[in-house]
Design an enzyme around this catalytic site. Sequence first.
Site, short mmCIF file in Angstrom:
data_model
loop_
_atom_site.label_atom_id
_atom_site.label_comp_id
_atom_site.label_asym_id
_atom_site.label_seq_id
_atom_site.Cartn_x
_atom_site.Cartn_y
_atom_site.Cartn_z
CE LYS A 78 -48.96 -88.19 29.94
NZ LYS A 78 -48.15 -88.06 31.65
CG ASP B 299 -43.95 -51.12 52.44
OD1 ASP B 299 -43.57 -50.44 51.09
OD2 ASP B 299 -44.77 -51.87 52.31
#
Length: 730
Positions: A382, A500
């Site tokens: 960079k 569930d």
Amino acid sequence: MRMPQTIIVSNRLPVSVRRNKGKLEYYPSSGGLATGLSSFTKEKSNVWIGWPGIAAEDLSEDEKQDVTERLATQNCYPVFLTRRQIEDYYNGYSNSVLWPYLHDLEYYRDVKDKTWRAYREVNQLFADVTVMLAHDRCRIWVHDYQLMLVPRMLRKQRPDADIGFFMHIPFPMADKAVQLSTHRSLIKGLLGSNLVGFHTHGYAQHFLESCQIAGLGAVIADRVITSTLETEVTAFPLGIDYLKYARAGSSTKVKHELAKLHKRYGRKKVILTVDRLDPTKGFVERLNAYRDFLERYPKWRGKVVMSMLAVPSRTDIPVYQQLRDQVESMVDTINNRFGKGGWKPIDYHYRSVSFEKLSALYQVAHVAFVSPIKDGMNLVAKEYIASKSGKSGVLILSRTAGAATELKEALLVNPDRTLELSNALAQALMMPAPELQLRLKRMQKHLSAHTVQTWTKDFMHSLSRSSTHTVSITLPLYGARIQKLLSDYTAAKRRLLLLDYDGVLAPIRSVPSKAAPSSSLLQLLEKLSKQKHTDVAVISGRSQENLEAWLGNAPVALAAEHGAAIKSAPGQKWQHLVQENNTWKAALKPTLEKYAKEAPGSFVEEKQHALVWHYRKSTPYMAQKYNAIIRRNLGPIVKKMGLQLNNGHKILEIKSSQVNKSVATKFFMIETYDFVLAIGDDYTDESMYKALPRRGYSIRVGRGVTAAKWRLSSQEKAIALLERLAHSGT
């Protein structure tokens, strides 16, 4: 020292101390972190905690006081370490174990000896100093692999603190990560944070998967939920101080250094490599590639020079000493083999250089050759791009560097393939000017918008947001606690039960098809649903066909495949809450079936919105082996497809990221209820708990880390609780 607003904690301070001719002198620290965050200490409300770079034995008590006071003027606070601590914690565990382990290198030693003890000792020392300086409303930002235990240590002493952690190096794939003997302690350490950041989404995903495999948290999307905290895990690619590098060319000192380089290199094309001398940086592979380039492209001999700057690093560690010897031997061999007429193919320097000299090197270089074996980010790539303002240059970048996820216009290479690296050098040197400029401008535009300053703001903003996601402690549900639940249930005017199926309403079976409901369960569901103002919904991972066959006539609402399809009542049609293209199943199912054949006792189940590999009847060895193989081979593919790959109760499930039980929970809560109860038993139920109202009852059945407020030890106790509700309601 005043009470700071934000505390940075890292191994090194941005300012270092050394003794020169008997006197202490202060100088800027090297390294990406110190450079990238140095501007942070300019804010008077912040403080940076770290080691000042000199051993405690080399300072008198008066000098320690002087160092502390001098550093305070730069908003820094020292943690003094002894020579033993530096050797065992830093050279020993941090850099001889964690550094290669996290970079997925083979030479790390998996030890739990004095170096591990020193690592814990120093981490505790950093945590204690931080707590001493921290006030109730401050934010704490811990950095890098040397301090992975610190967040949890801080959390124990300051449970309400806003704590962030950033990892500046890679994190290995989950099956590798959990092989280290101390991995549970290290992961627990990071899970003391509200926010954990990595350079790339890939590293973040590896960490999330490691948490799941190690059983240290319920992983939902980009979060890990433990019994006391919700930790967000995501990517924050580190930027640079873009303007500092872009404007450096106008500096008189830089111009002076540039003139010296032009005189040194003349009209030759300059290939620049700048790295710490570290095994992860690919020095040997780069030299092999350059030698191959000179062999296959003889026309470039005498017209090109590789300027190689190797910055000394960890010189006390044998692996680094051996690497230096190998690199210098290879440089001599290449120079002797190809050099002639005063031309040296490689201009090698083993030293650190000033910012002005480095900036001049960036500007004179026609090519930046950045090809680490593995790198968390790599700021050199960079910095080079930013330094080419108004100039030309080509970046060759390793695909395995974190920067490659951003700098797509670089020449991306595999760092261990000599021919590919060699050809990239030739391509870079002969790239047409228009193409070169277009690539540069695109990368510069991205880097100028994603700087170290924006990185800091993004992380801090996310930390402020993440700190609101705290989780109450999960408590066992018995005695007076059950009586309170029953009392609230009886007094409620509208009730909703979200249940569930496997592990809650029915026991887990080794063969899923044998988990059909008993007559007593059907009677229980009917009794509950017939109570006044009481709605019952079964939210299961089971297929639509399964639930229809077993519970289609029961007076309850049904949600199949974790909420992908809903049936509001008996006789109603199924509604699909998720509309998506499921063609991905055809691509992935053959691979799962192949592994199912290789792991006796396992099999593949296809649902409308999911594929499930069941391994309950496989041997533990086979289950563990192929679980890791499937995750390693299919994980990256699944991620690219926008899917999720999750472990459940003896299953590995691939499903759409849009499908979770919170969708069904919110669907059923469209009415107004003053009592809501949800009972689940595995990771798929965590999103259901999160969707409940604040006063809702969330219950986890069995062991495991959970966001649920309450826990029942077994499926039988869950049924017993529902029986009591059936008899207490009116």
